[in-house]
Design a protein around this motif. Structure first.
Motif, mmCIF file in Angstrom:
data_model
loop_
_atom_site.group_PDB
_atom_site.id
_atom_site.type_symbol
_atom_site.label_atom_id
_atom_site.label_comp_id
_atom_site.label_asym_id
_atom_site.label_seq_id
_atom_site.Cartn_x
_atom_site.Cartn_y
_atom_site.Cartn_z
ATOM 1 N N GLN A 198 -102.982 85.511 -54.645
ATOM 2 C CA GLN A 198 -101.841 84.622 -54.455
ATOM 3 C C GLN A 198 -102.143 83.505 -53.448
ATOM 4 O O GLN A 198 -101.279 83.055 -52.730
ATOM 5 N N GLY A 199 -103.404 83.085 -53.354
ATOM 6 C CA GLY A 199 -103.769 81.958 -52.508
ATOM 7 C C GLY A 199 -104.549 82.328 -51.265
ATOM 8 O O GLY A 199 -105.096 81.452 -50.608
ATOM 9 N N GLU A 200 -104.616 83.604 -50.915
ATOM 10 C CA GLU A 200 -105.296 83.994 -49.683
ATOM 11 C C GLU A 200 -106.783 83.644 -49.703
ATOM 12 O O GLU A 200 -107.297 83.063 -48.746
ATOM 13 N N ASN A 201 -107.457 84.007 -50.776
ATOM 14 C CA ASN A 201 -108.898 83.750 -50.840
ATOM 15 C C ASN A 201 -109.209 82.266 -50.829
ATOM 16 O O ASN A 201 -110.174 81.839 -50.199
ATOM 17 N N ILE A 202 -108.409 81.490 -51.509
ATOM 18 C CA ILE A 202 -108.673 80.057 -51.544
ATOM 19 C C ILE A 202 -108.466 79.429 -50.161
ATOM 20 O O ILE A 202 -109.204 78.544 -49.757
ATOM 21 N N VAL A 203 -107.491 79.920 -49.407
ATOM 22 C CA VAL A 203 -107.264 79.423 -48.051
ATOM 23 C C VAL A 203 -108.433 79.809 -47.157
ATOM 24 O O VAL A 203 -108.951 78.979 -46.398
ATOM 25 N N LYS A 214 -111.516 80.507 -48.072
ATOM 26 C CA LYS A 214 -112.705 79.742 -48.462
ATOM 27 C C LYS A 214 -112.617 78.297 -47.984
ATOM 28 O O LYS A 214 -113.611 77.727 -47.538
ATOM 29 N N PHE A 215 -111.421 77.710 -48.058
ATOM 30 C CA PHE A 215 -111.254 76.334 -47.586
ATOM 31 C C PHE A 215 -111.540 76.252 -46.089
ATOM 32 O O PHE A 215 -112.279 75.373 -45.636
ATOM 33 N N LEU A 216 -110.946 77.151 -45.313
ATOM 34 C CA LEU A 216 -111.153 77.142 -43.864
ATOM 35 C C LEU A 216 -112.632 77.353 -43.521
ATOM 36 O O LEU A 216 -113.155 76.727 -42.597
ATOM 37 N N TYR A 217 -113.294 78.205 -44.265
ATOM 38 C CA TYR A 217 -114.713 78.479 -44.028
ATOM 39 C C TYR A 217 -115.544 77.222 -44.284
ATOM 40 O O TYR A 217 -116.392 76.854 -43.466
ATOM 41 N N ARG A 218 -115.295 76.548 -45.413
ATOM 42 C CA ARG A 218 -116.036 75.320 -45.734
ATOM 43 C C ARG A 218 -115.676 74.197 -44.768
ATOM 44 O O ARG A 218 -116.537 73.424 -44.363
ATOM 45 N N HIS A 219 -114.399 74.105 -44.414
ATOM 46 C CA HIS A 219 -113.914 73.045 -43.520
ATOM 47 C C HIS A 219 -114.567 73.179 -42.142
ATOM 48 O O HIS A 219 -114.881 72.174 -41.506
ATOM 49 N N GLY A 220 -114.718 74.415 -41.686
ATOM 50 C CA GLY A 220 -115.469 74.687 -40.479
ATOM 51 C C GLY A 220 -114.799 74.381 -39.158
ATOM 52 O O GLY A 220 -115.428 74.497 -38.115
ATOM 53 N N LYS A 221 -113.554 73.950 -39.186
ATOM 54 C CA LYS A 221 -112.862 73.660 -37.930
ATOM 55 C C LYS A 221 -111.376 73.938 -38.107
ATOM 56 O O LYS A 221 -110.884 73.989 -39.233
ATOM 57 N N PRO A 222 -110.660 74.107 -36.996
ATOM 58 C CA PRO A 222 -109.215 74.365 -37.093
ATOM 59 C C PRO A 222 -108.504 73.239 -37.840
ATOM 60 O O PRO A 222 -108.908 72.070 -37.759
ATOM 61 N N SER A 252 -104.338 69.790 -49.033
ATOM 62 C CA SER A 252 -105.694 69.903 -49.567
ATOM 63 C C SER A 252 -105.779 70.872 -50.741
ATOM 64 O O SER A 252 -106.569 70.676 -51.663
ATOM 65 N N LEU A 253 -104.971 71.928 -50.692
ATOM 66 C CA LEU A 253 -105.032 72.963 -51.723
ATOM 67 C C LEU A 253 -103.928 72.834 -52.765
ATOM 68 O O LEU A 253 -103.818 73.668 -53.657
ATOM 69 N N ASN A 254 -103.108 71.802 -52.618
ATOM 70 C CA ASN A 254 -102.011 71.552 -53.549
ATOM 71 C C ASN A 254 -101.082 72.766 -53.644
ATOM 72 O O ASN A 254 -100.721 73.206 -54.726
ATOM 73 N N LEU A 255 -100.724 73.305 -52.483
ATOM 74 C CA LEU A 255 -99.792 74.423 -52.389
ATOM 75 C C LEU A 255 -98.567 73.962 -51.603
ATOM 76 O O LEU A 255 -98.662 73.068 -50.763
ATOM 77 N N SER A 256 -97.442 74.580 -51.856
ATOM 78 C CA SER A 256 -96.234 74.216 -51.127
ATOM 79 C C SER A 256 -96.327 74.719 -49.689
ATOM 80 O O SER A 256 -97.069 75.664 -49.388
ATOM 81 N N SER A 257 -95.577 74.103 -48.806
ATOM 82 C CA SER A 257 -95.572 74.538 -47.410
ATOM 83 C C SER A 257 -95.034 75.966 -47.302
ATOM 84 O O SER A 257 -95.491 76.749 -46.459
ATOM 85 N N ALA A 258 -94.098 76.330 -48.163
ATOM 86 C CA ALA A 258 -93.568 77.697 -48.167
ATOM 87 C C ALA A 258 -94.653 78.693 -48.565
ATOM 88 O O ALA A 258 -94.784 79.757 -47.947
ATOM 89 N N ARG A 259 -95.429 78.353 -49.586
ATOM 90 C CA ARG A 259 -96.516 79.240 -50.027
ATOM 91 C C ARG A 259 -97.560 79.391 -48.925
ATOM 92 O O ARG A 259 -98.048 80.493 -48.654
ATOM 93 N N ILE A 260 -97.918 78.279 -48.287
ATOM 94 C CA ILE A 260 -98.899 78.315 -47.190
ATOM 95 C C ILE A 260 -98.386 79.203 -46.064
ATOM 96 O O ILE A 260 -99.136 80.007 -45.506
ATOM 97 N N ALA A 261 -97.104 79.092 -45.730
ATOM 98 C CA ALA A 261 -96.529 79.909 -44.651
ATOM 99 C C ALA A 261 -96.665 81.395 -44.962
ATOM 100 O O ALA A 261 -97.047 82.191 -44.093
ATOM 101 N N VAL A 262 -96.381 81.780 -46.206
ATOM 102 C CA VAL A 262 -96.492 83.181 -46.621
ATOM 103 C C VAL A 262 -97.952 83.640 -46.556
ATOM 104 O O VAL A 262 -98.257 84.718 -46.031
ATOM 105 N N VAL A 263 -98.847 82.835 -47.091
ATOM 106 C CA VAL A 263 -100.274 83.182 -47.111
ATOM 107 C C VAL A 263 -100.804 83.312 -45.682
ATOM 108 O O VAL A 263 -101.506 84.272 -45.355
ATOM 109 N N LEU A 264 -100.463 82.355 -44.827
ATOM 110 C CA LEU A 264 -100.941 82.405 -43.442
ATOM 111 C C LEU A 264 -100.404 83.629 -42.711
ATOM 112 O O LEU A 264 -101.129 84.263 -41.932
#
Length: 148
Positions: free
Chosen positions: A31-36, A38-46, A55-67
């Protein structure tokens, strides 16, 4: 119906019929966890949750749940930006980095298995056709941008 329209229908049919089997791991990605991760790993910084969502074309609500889920698992931390107390930064923990590495290895292993089953000739042809497909898609996008 043209060959291109028939090909489009066949591609959609294959994707729909197989969405819950062959490609489910590729699509669902927890539900988006792995993609987040992987993105953070490639991005390499906070980065900010807003940047993640955009960047991931996800809603802010979805990002909040995943985080929230990733934070409970100890894979990310959220901290206040020292330069702007209104801003939150998301950082991958060592546990998160290991999860990203594991996920990347699993994906690569699966793709290698598929290519082995396809054989060298079919794999080369497949990659050549994908490269052509991407090239044509980029040309269409550039044309559309020029038309606006």
């Amino acid at each position: 119906m043209s060959f291109a329209e028939e090909a489009e229908q066949e591609l959609i049919r294959l994707m729909v019929e197989n969405r819950n089997s062959a490609f489910s791991k590729f699509e669902k990605s927890n539900q988006g966890e792995n993609i987040v991760i992987k993105f953070l790993y490639r991005h390499g910084k906070p980065t900010s949750p807003k940047h993640l969502a955009e960047s991931l074309n996800l809603s802010s609500a979805r990002i909040a749940v995943v985080l929230g889920s990733l934070e409970k698992k100890g894979q990310i931390v959220r901290n206040m930006d020292p330069n702007d107390r209104r801003r939150i930064n998301v950082t991958l923990t060592e546990c998160g980095k290991e999860a990203a590495k594991r996920e990347k290895k699993q994906m690569r292993d699966k793709i290698v298995q598929i290519f082995k089953l396809m054989g060298e000739e079919d794999t080369k042809q497949f990659l050549e056709l994908i490269a052509k497909f991407v090239d044509y898609a980029q040309k269409i996008s550039l044309k559309e941008e020029g038309d606006q």
